[in-house]
Design a protein around this motif. Structure first.
Motif, PDB file in Angstrom:
ATOM      1  N   LEU A   1       0.833  -1.211   0.000  1.00  0.00           N
ATOM      2  CA  LEU A   1       0.000   0.000   0.000  1.00  0.00           C
ATOM      3  C   LEU A   1       0.864   1.257   0.000  1.00  0.00           C
ATOM      4  O   LEU A   1       0.604   2.206  -0.742  1.00  0.00           O
ATOM      5  CB  LEU A   1      -0.934  -0.003   1.213  1.00  0.00           C
ATOM      6  CG  LEU A   1      -1.879   1.192   1.334  1.00  0.00           C
ATOM      7  CD1 LEU A   1      -2.938   1.153   0.241  1.00  0.00           C
ATOM      8  CD2 LEU A   1      -2.544   1.229   2.696  1.00  0.00           C
ATOM      9  N   THR A   2       1.917   1.253   0.834  1.00  0.00           N
ATOM     10  CA  THR A   2       2.825   2.398   0.902  1.00  0.00           C
ATOM     11  C   THR A   2       3.511   2.628  -0.440  1.00  0.00           C
ATOM     12  O   THR A   2       3.607   3.760  -0.927  1.00  0.00           O
ATOM     13  CB  THR A   2       3.898   2.172   1.990  1.00  0.00           C
ATOM     14  OG1 THR A   2       3.252   1.978   3.253  1.00  0.00           O
ATOM     15  CG2 THR A   2       4.842   3.360   2.096  1.00  0.00           C
ATOM     16  N   LYS A   3       3.970   1.540  -1.056  1.00  0.00           N
ATOM     17  CA  LYS A   3       4.651   1.644  -2.350  1.00  0.00           C
ATOM     18  C   LYS A   3       3.683   2.107  -3.441  1.00  0.00           C
ATOM     19  O   LYS A   3       4.066   2.883  -4.327  1.00  0.00           O
ATOM     20  CB  LYS A   3       5.289   0.305  -2.718  1.00  0.00           C
ATOM     21  CG  LYS A   3       6.479  -0.057  -1.831  1.00  0.00           C
ATOM     22  CD  LYS A   3       7.253  -1.248  -2.357  1.00  0.00           C
ATOM     23  CE  LYS A   3       6.544  -2.547  -2.124  1.00  0.00           C
ATOM     24  NZ  LYS A   3       7.386  -3.723  -2.488  1.00  0.00           N
ATOM     25  N   PHE A   4       2.446   1.636  -3.381  1.00  0.00           N
ATOM     26  CA  PHE A   4       1.435   2.059  -4.357  1.00  0.00           C
ATOM     27  C   PHE A   4       1.195   3.566  -4.257  1.00  0.00           C
ATOM     28  O   PHE A   4       1.155   4.270  -5.272  1.00  0.00           O
ATOM     29  CB  PHE A   4       0.124   1.299  -4.115  1.00  0.00           C
ATOM     30  CG  PHE A   4      -0.975   1.649  -5.085  1.00  0.00           C
ATOM     31  CD1 PHE A   4      -1.155   0.901  -6.249  1.00  0.00           C
ATOM     32  CD2 PHE A   4      -1.832   2.710  -4.844  1.00  0.00           C
ATOM     33  CE1 PHE A   4      -2.162   1.220  -7.153  1.00  0.00           C
ATOM     34  CE2 PHE A   4      -2.844   3.036  -5.745  1.00  0.00           C
ATOM     35  CZ  PHE A   4      -3.001   2.282  -6.894  1.00  0.00           C
ATOM     36  N   CYS A   5       1.049   4.066  -3.029  1.00  0.00           N
ATOM     37  CA  CYS A   5       0.801   5.503  -2.821  1.00  0.00           C
ATOM     38  C   CYS A   5       1.989   6.339  -3.309  1.00  0.00           C
ATOM     39  O   CYS A   5       1.807   7.392  -3.925  1.00  0.00           O
ATOM     40  CB  CYS A   5       0.528   5.783  -1.348  1.00  0.00           C
ATOM     41  SG  CYS A   5      -1.018   5.073  -0.748  1.00  0.00           S
ATOM     42  N   GLU A   6       3.214   5.864  -3.028  1.00  0.00           N
ATOM     43  CA  GLU A   6       4.414   6.571  -3.473  1.00  0.00           C
ATOM     44  C   GLU A   6       4.474   6.629  -5.000  1.00  0.00           C
ATOM     45  O   GLU A   6       4.733   7.682  -5.590  1.00  0.00           O
ATOM     46  CB  GLU A   6       5.651   5.857  -2.929  1.00  0.00           C
ATOM     47  CG  GLU A   6       6.967   6.497  -3.340  1.00  0.00           C
ATOM     48  CD  GLU A   6       8.164   5.667  -2.914  1.00  0.00           C
ATOM     49  OE1 GLU A   6       8.814   5.065  -3.798  1.00  0.00           O
ATOM     50  OE2 GLU A   6       8.448   5.608  -1.704  1.00  0.00           O
ATOM     51  N   SER A   7       4.187   5.497  -5.648  1.00  0.00           N
ATOM     52  CA  SER A   7       4.228   5.444  -7.114  1.00  0.00           C
ATOM     53  C   SER A   7       3.121   6.281  -7.735  1.00  0.00           C
ATOM     54  O   SER A   7       3.312   6.897  -8.790  1.00  0.00           O
ATOM     55  CB  SER A   7       4.117   3.998  -7.599  1.00  0.00           C
ATOM     56  OG  SER A   7       5.318   3.307  -7.381  1.00  0.00           O
ATOM     57  N   MET A   8       1.962   6.321  -7.091  1.00  0.00           N
ATOM     58  CA  MET A   8       0.855   7.112  -7.630  1.00  0.00           C
ATOM     59  C   MET A   8       1.181   8.605  -7.576  1.00  0.00           C
ATOM     60  O   MET A   8       0.839   9.360  -8.499  1.00  0.00           O
ATOM     61  CB  MET A   8      -0.435   6.819  -6.869  1.00  0.00           C
ATOM     62  CG  MET A   8      -1.664   7.370  -7.569  1.00  0.00           C
ATOM     63  SD  MET A   8      -3.196   6.708  -6.895  1.00  0.00           S
ATOM     64  CE  MET A   8      -4.381   7.467  -7.997  1.00  0.00           C
ATOM     65  N   TRP A   9       1.840   9.020  -6.497  1.00  0.00           N
ATOM     66  CA  TRP A   9       2.253  10.425  -6.388  1.00  0.00           C
ATOM     67  C   TRP A   9       3.249  10.765  -7.496  1.00  0.00           C
ATOM     68  O   TRP A   9       3.124  11.773  -8.181  1.00  0.00           O
ATOM     69  CB  TRP A   9       2.859  10.683  -5.014  1.00  0.00           C
ATOM     70  CG  TRP A   9       3.922  11.742  -4.972  1.00  0.00           C
ATOM     71  CD1 TRP A   9       5.221  11.608  -4.595  1.00  0.00           C
ATOM     72  CD2 TRP A   9       3.775  13.133  -5.315  1.00  0.00           C
ATOM     73  NE1 TRP A   9       5.892  12.793  -4.693  1.00  0.00           N
ATOM     74  CE2 TRP A   9       5.022  13.752  -5.132  1.00  0.00           C
ATOM     75  CE3 TRP A   9       2.702  13.913  -5.770  1.00  0.00           C
ATOM     76  CZ2 TRP A   9       5.257  15.104  -5.385  1.00  0.00           C
ATOM     77  CZ3 TRP A   9       2.938  15.268  -6.023  1.00  0.00           C
ATOM     78  CH2 TRP A   9       4.194  15.845  -5.819  1.00  0.00           C
ATOM     79  N   ARG A  10       4.240   9.892  -7.700  1.00  0.00           N
ATOM     80  CA  ARG A  10       5.242  10.152  -8.734  1.00  0.00           C
ATOM     81  C   ARG A  10       4.623  10.102 -10.132  1.00  0.00           C
ATOM     82  O   ARG A  10       4.968  10.911 -11.000  1.00  0.00           O
ATOM     83  CB  ARG A  10       6.389   9.140  -8.622  1.00  0.00           C
ATOM     84  CG  ARG A  10       7.208   9.311  -7.357  1.00  0.00           C
ATOM     85  CD  ARG A  10       8.429   8.435  -7.362  1.00  0.00           C
ATOM     86  NE  ARG A  10       9.160   8.564  -6.114  1.00  0.00           N
ATOM     87  CZ  ARG A  10      10.356   8.048  -5.890  1.00  0.00           C
ATOM     88  NH1 ARG A  10      10.950   7.346  -6.846  1.00  0.00           N
ATOM     89  NH2 ARG A  10      10.962   8.194  -4.732  1.00  0.00           N
ATOM     90  N   PHE A  11       3.729   9.157 -10.350  1.00  0.00           N
ATOM     91  CA  PHE A  11       3.040   9.053 -11.643  1.00  0.00           C
ATOM     92  C   PHE A  11       2.286  10.350 -11.939  1.00  0.00           C
ATOM     93  O   PHE A  11       2.353  10.889 -13.045  1.00  0.00           O
ATOM     94  CB  PHE A  11       2.071   7.871 -11.622  1.00  0.00           C
ATOM     95  CG  PHE A  11       1.137   7.821 -12.810  1.00  0.00           C
ATOM     96  CD1 PHE A  11       1.578   7.350 -14.042  1.00  0.00           C
ATOM     97  CD2 PHE A  11      -0.176   8.268 -12.694  1.00  0.00           C
ATOM     98  CE1 PHE A  11       0.727   7.322 -15.143  1.00  0.00           C
ATOM     99  CE2 PHE A  11      -1.035   8.234 -13.787  1.00  0.00           C
ATOM    100  CZ  PHE A  11      -0.579   7.758 -15.014  1.00  0.00           C
TER     101      PHE A  11
END
Length: 280
Positions: free
Chosen positions: A73-83
């Motif tokens: 979940l943490t990695k998904f949120c980080e990637s979504m912000w960068r995306f």
């Protein structure tokens, strides 16, 4: 927190971390002060000291190492912000550069240099990019240490140096070309990560392959033959060897070396994916 997390939960990504290691002061001290992966001799010593089986101690260290890893979940949120950032800034850059004369003729980067006006749109483009890369630089030391920590650290240093240096020397025209070119593939990689975390394997594979093609075309094709050509040769021809020519081009060549390293890693990952049948 308010956008990425609800999206992740709706996609079925759980906020549960790995199995936590049983609290143990002696093993914790070894883990934090000496080694995260003890060898056979140290395991034997700890086994006698704690009266634990060696396999149990190995399992404890494995759980303790996994405990520090971020959740999906943490990695998904980080990637979504960068995306979100990469996609937004790329389209902002394309929209801005489409009407800029130096986008179609790189020699325009050097005409009347250094007396070139700094427009508000160009200024905001630079400041947004610089702020983002500074945030990546700082977050490297608070995030979980990844395998490419050193390469990314060098990349962030070179990028921040280039953005700051080109701004101070009013080389912002060629700077915008470098920024836009680098943003062209980054959002595709983050999209592949998002699909991977959500377990959409085919979508992940498609995004990663598209990312690989765009990355290699832009970083090994357009960058050296378009960007480096104008900074190394056209600038020398039009304004001569200005005092900061060597430093500026040295940083740009450093980026090209990193592009070659990453291209090798991308091709290797793509080859493994073809053999295995999926990107991991």
């Amino acid at each position: 927190r308010f956008i990425a997390k609800p999206c992740a939960i709706n996609l079925g990504i759980q906020d549960s971390g790995p199995h936590r290691a049983q609290p143990n002061a002696i093993l914790e001290k070894v883990f934090t002060s000496i080694t995260k992966s003890p060898d056979g001799r140290r395991l034997e010593g700890l086994s006698k000291q704690l009266d634990w089986d060696v396999r149990k101690i190995q399992r404890w260290f494995r759980h303790r190492r996994n405990q520090d890893k971020p959740t999906t979940l943490t990695k998904f949120c980080e990637s979504m912000w960068r995306f979100t950032f990469y996609l937004s800034i790329f389209f902002y850059g394309i929209r801005f550069l489409w009407t800029a004369p130096w986008f179609w003729d790189t020699r325009q980067c050097w005409y009347n240099y250094p007396f070139q006006p700094l427009t508000s749109r160009l200024y905001y483009y630079y400041i947004l990019e610089l702020a983002f890369y500074w945030s990546l630089m700082f977050s490297q030391f608070t995030d979980i240490k990844r395998k490419d920590f050193l390469i990314m650290f060098v990349h962030h240093l070179a990028t921040i140096g280039l953005i700051t240096f080109s701004y101070m020397n009013n080389m912002v025209r060629v700077g915008t070309l470098v920024l836009c070119l680098h943003d062209a593939s980054d959002f595709l990689l983050e999209a592949a990560k998002l699909a991977n975390y959500a377990k959409y394997q085919r979508l992940c594979d498609a995004f990663f392959m598209l990312f690989g093609v765009v990355f290699i075309v832009t970083r090994l094709g357009i960058y050296p033959f378009w960007i480096l050509n104008t900074t190394l040769f056209e600038s020398w021809e039009l304004i001569g060897p200005y005092p900061s020519w060597w430093l500026f081009n040295g940083l740009l060549v450093t980026l090209q070396i990193l592009h070659i390293i990453w291209s090798y890693l991308i091709v290797r990952t793509a080859y493994k994916a073809l053999v295995r049948g999926k990107v991991s």
